[in-house]
Design an enzyme around this catalytic site. Structure first.
Site, PDB file in Angstrom:
ATOM      1  N   SER A  61       0.796  -1.224   0.000  1.00  0.00           N
ATOM      2  CA  SER A  61       0.000   0.000   0.000  1.00  0.00           C
ATOM      3  C   SER A  61       0.828   1.273   0.000  1.00  0.00           C
ATOM      4  CB  SER A  61      -0.968   0.003   1.179  1.00  0.00           C
ATOM      5  OG  SER A  61      -0.236  -0.023   2.386  1.00  0.00           O
ATOM      6  N   CYS A  62       2.035   1.234   0.512  1.00  0.00           N
ATOM      7  CA  CYS A  62       2.844   2.453   0.543  1.00  0.00           C
ATOM      8  C   CYS A  62       3.326   2.872  -0.842  1.00  0.00           C
ATOM      9  CB  CYS A  62       4.034   2.290   1.482  1.00  0.00           C
ATOM     10  SG  CYS A  62       5.180   1.002   0.980  1.00  0.00           S
TER      11      CYS A  62
END
Length: 65
Positions: free
Chosen positions: A26-27
């Site tokens: 997700s980053c």
């Protein structure tokens, strides 16, 4: 943030690639897109042409906790 001076094709492509290439990290993926109102509709169309889906308000409610 995409403003009225941005290259919309490039922005749409970069956003789409980031979402498809995250491998569940997700980053690395954009979770929101902020667009100036003057280019919003055009950017959405370009993203949809690349496979994006714009959720309706009713659909968003299903994902709120």
């Amino acid at each position: 943030m995409v403003d009225e001076t941005g290259d919309l094709d490039d922005a749409a492509n970069m956003i789409a690639v980031a979402k498809k290439f995250d491998y569940a990290t997700s980053c690395l993926a954009d979770n929101a897109v902020v667009a100036h109102e003057s280019i919003y509709d055009d950017l959405v169309k370009r993203l949809q042409n690349l496979g994006a889906c714009l959720c309706r308000n009713e659909e968003k409610q299903d994902y709120k906790s």
